[in-house]
Design a protein around this motif. Structure first.
Motif, mmCIF file in Angstrom:
data_model
loop_
_atom_site.group_PDB
_atom_site.id
_atom_site.type_symbol
_atom_site.label_atom_id
_atom_site.label_comp_id
_atom_site.label_asym_id
_atom_site.label_seq_id
_atom_site.Cartn_x
_atom_site.Cartn_y
_atom_site.Cartn_z
ATOM 1 N N GLY A 121 59.646 -14.117 41.139
ATOM 2 C CA GLY A 121 60.783 -14.237 40.123
ATOM 3 C C GLY A 121 61.282 -15.571 39.960
ATOM 4 O O GLY A 121 61.641 -16.138 40.938
ATOM 5 N N THR A 122 62.218 -15.731 39.161
ATOM 6 C CA THR A 122 62.503 -17.079 38.485
ATOM 7 C C THR A 122 63.996 -17.344 39.081
ATOM 8 O O THR A 122 64.815 -16.130 39.158
ATOM 9 C CB THR A 122 62.487 -17.578 37.351
ATOM 10 O OG1 THR A 122 62.954 -16.336 36.497
ATOM 11 C CG2 THR A 122 60.746 -17.522 36.859
ATOM 12 N N GLY A 238 57.300 -18.099 40.143
ATOM 13 C CA GLY A 238 58.734 -18.455 40.827
ATOM 14 C C GLY A 238 59.093 -19.673 40.205
ATOM 15 O O GLY A 238 58.856 -20.207 39.176
#
Length: 321
Positions: A121-122, A238
């Motif tokens: 997830g960013t 990420g």
């Protein structure tokens, strides 16, 4: 040491520093003031010859000390020294009001560096903007993907583990063997748990970095093998953040202010459940630093990955605990 200074140091001592060297020293100065300097025995002359990481750490400690003073309702402000590069970094002097900050002693105690796995997830745009504002103009913040940075990290790690002087300095700060609670080395440096190593990995790293073993294994590809062991750190989707300097020469006072902003940035991220993992070796290697700076279009002061750790990171040791 006064009871007040001891309490201030207990909270502020949770500030981050390269290899957890905790280089800061604080002594009484004048009427109800304190002087900030550093212990030269806790510098990293091989890995940090320009003192970039040192001054970032001293700046982070400065911010932590002011946050701790506000939590204890001790009104202080900071005045930078005229020649911080010669040791007179700053003075904390009495102020009319406490330092204005949204952070608390609990925020300082709760911040963690997490070197293990992160969930994919960013970093959300809104949180990136908030983290950028934490620098108050002292530095910028660039966001990139973890996979894109993976080749640079691999090259930087190979350079680190292939350089005998860098390995000797790293070995000085590694705490990979059990030691009594009262032992001086139990209160600083990097343990296997802090590095997110398993017991087997911890013992193996200790064994291969011992001077006699390292001299032999370095000739047969040890650096490449150790670098390969950490490739998985960035092999997920990420975010990596790069702290960028404003244009012009970077002075010690600029690094100090950027270090203050870096701590505020990390505390901002921690409040939202995010942890950080410094990747300074990418900047310490001239070739990878040049490639990174070409990508971000500015001088890089710090680089770290950010995300939600899969496992709760450990609380690293501190002299002031």
């Amino acid at each position: 040491m006064s009871a007040q200074l001891a309490e201030l140091l207990r909270s502020a001592g949770r500030a981050p520093s390269a290899h957890n060297t905790q280089p800061w020293t604080v002594t009484p100065s004048g009427a109800l003031g304190y002087a900030l300097s550093w212990d030269v025995e806790r510098e990293l002359p091989v890995g940090d010859p320009t003192r970039r990481d040192l001054f970032l750490a001293l700046g982070a400690f400065t911010e932590a000390f002011l946050i701790a003073s506000a939590a204890l309702e001790v009104p202080l402000r900071v005045e930078w020294g005229a020649a911080p590069e010669r040791g007179a970094v700053a003075r904390f002097v009495r102020a009319d009001e406490c330092y204005p900050t949204p952070f608390t002693a609990a925020d300082l105690a709760g911040r963690r560096s997490a070197r293990g796995a992160y969930a994919p997830g960013t970093l959300p745009d809104a949180l990136l903007a908030e983290a950028t504002r934490a620098f108050a103009g002292s530095a910028g913040l660039w966001r990139g993907g973890t996979r894109a940075l993976a080749p640079l990290l691999d090259e930087a790690d190979r350079r680190l583990f292939g350089d005998p002087a860098l390995v000797a300095e790293l070995r000085r700060w590694l705490r990979l063997r059990p030691m009594p609670a009262g032992h001086p080395h139990a209160r600083d440096g990097l343990t296997g748990r802090a590095l997110a190593l398993s017991r087997i990995e911890e013992r193996a790293l200790h064994a291969v970095l011992r001077p006699a073993a390292y001299r032999v294994l370095r000739r047969v590809g040890l650096a490449r093998g150790l670098a390969a062991a950490s490739r998985g750190l960035l092999r997920y989707d990420g975010s990596v953040l790069v702290v960028t300097a404003p244009s012009g020469p970077v002075r010690p006072v600029d690094l100090l202010e950027s270090g203050r902003g870096l701590l505020r940035c990390w505390l901002t991220l921690a409040r939202d459940g995010y942890a950080t993992h410094p990747l300074s070796q990418v900047i310490d290697c001239a070739r990878t630093a040049g490639e990174l700076e070409g990508t971000v279009g500015a001088t890089a002061l710090a680089v770290f990955r950010v995300g939600r750790p899969v496992a709760e990171p450990v609380r690293s040791a501190r002299w002031t605990d």
